[in-house]
Design a protein around this motif. Structure first.
Motif, PDB file in Angstrom:
ATOM      1  N   ARG A 144      41.662  51.739  34.939  1.00 54.90           N
ATOM      2  CA  ARG A 144      42.367  51.682  36.214  1.00 54.90           C
ATOM      3  C   ARG A 144      42.507  50.212  36.580  1.00 54.90           C
ATOM      4  O   ARG A 144      41.515  49.526  36.820  1.00 54.90           O
ATOM      5  N   ARG A 162      39.711  42.939  42.247  1.00 57.23           N
ATOM      6  CA  ARG A 162      38.447  43.629  41.958  1.00 57.23           C
ATOM      7  C   ARG A 162      38.359  44.116  40.518  1.00 57.23           C
ATOM      8  O   ARG A 162      37.275  44.231  39.965  1.00 57.23           O
ATOM      9  N   LYS A 163      39.478  44.452  39.922  1.00 51.14           N
ATOM     10  CA  LYS A 163      39.489  45.011  38.565  1.00 51.14           C
ATOM     11  C   LYS A 163      39.719  43.966  37.485  1.00 51.14           C
ATOM     12  O   LYS A 163      39.652  44.263  36.304  1.00 51.14           O
ATOM     13  N   ASN A 187      44.602  48.899  39.066  1.00 51.67           N
ATOM     14  CA  ASN A 187      44.772  48.699  40.502  1.00 51.67           C
ATOM     15  C   ASN A 187      44.810  50.069  41.172  1.00 51.67           C
ATOM     16  O   ASN A 187      44.554  51.074  40.522  1.00 51.67           O
TER      17      ASN A 187
END
Length: 113
Positions: free
Chosen positions: A62, A100-101, A64
């Motif tokens: 994943r 974040r990813k 976003n």
């Protein structure tokens, strides 16, 4: 590892799809569009979060809030600055990776190359 996935078990669609055929998934609220490697797509009433739990973590990541991508479909990754990372898929689709990813996606990309 499962090799098929059901799109909508509540409607009892009889035709499961092979996971190997899926290139990426795009979530839009309570719906998800699944894009296949042959260029076709299908809209389903399952959320992207449900697919993220069902699909193998070593194959899909994943990147976003809206995209779940097969790592092998990434042809190029580019970093404009230290903050931003974007992926270009084999079909030319460009996807931005969330802050974040970014670390997780870079780790996956290193494992595949």
């Amino acid at each position: 590892m499962k090799d098929t996935i059901e799109l909508c078990p509540k409607l009892q669609l009889k035709q499961p799809f092979y996971i190997e055929e899926i290139a990426w998934l795009e979530g839009m609220g309570n719906y998800t569009t699944i894009y296949f490697r042959n260029g076709k797509s299908i809209l389903t009433s399952k959320t992207l979060a449900l697919f993220a739990r069902e699909l193998p973590k070593e194959v899909f990541v994943r990147v976003n809030r809206s995209f779940l991508i097969r790592i092998s479909e990434v042809s190029v990754h580019k970093s404009d600055t230290r903050k931003y990372l974007s992926l270009v898929l084999h079909n030319g689709q460009q996807v931005e990776v969330s802050r974040r990813k970014k670390t997780l996606v870079k780790k996956y990309l290193r494992q595949t190359t």
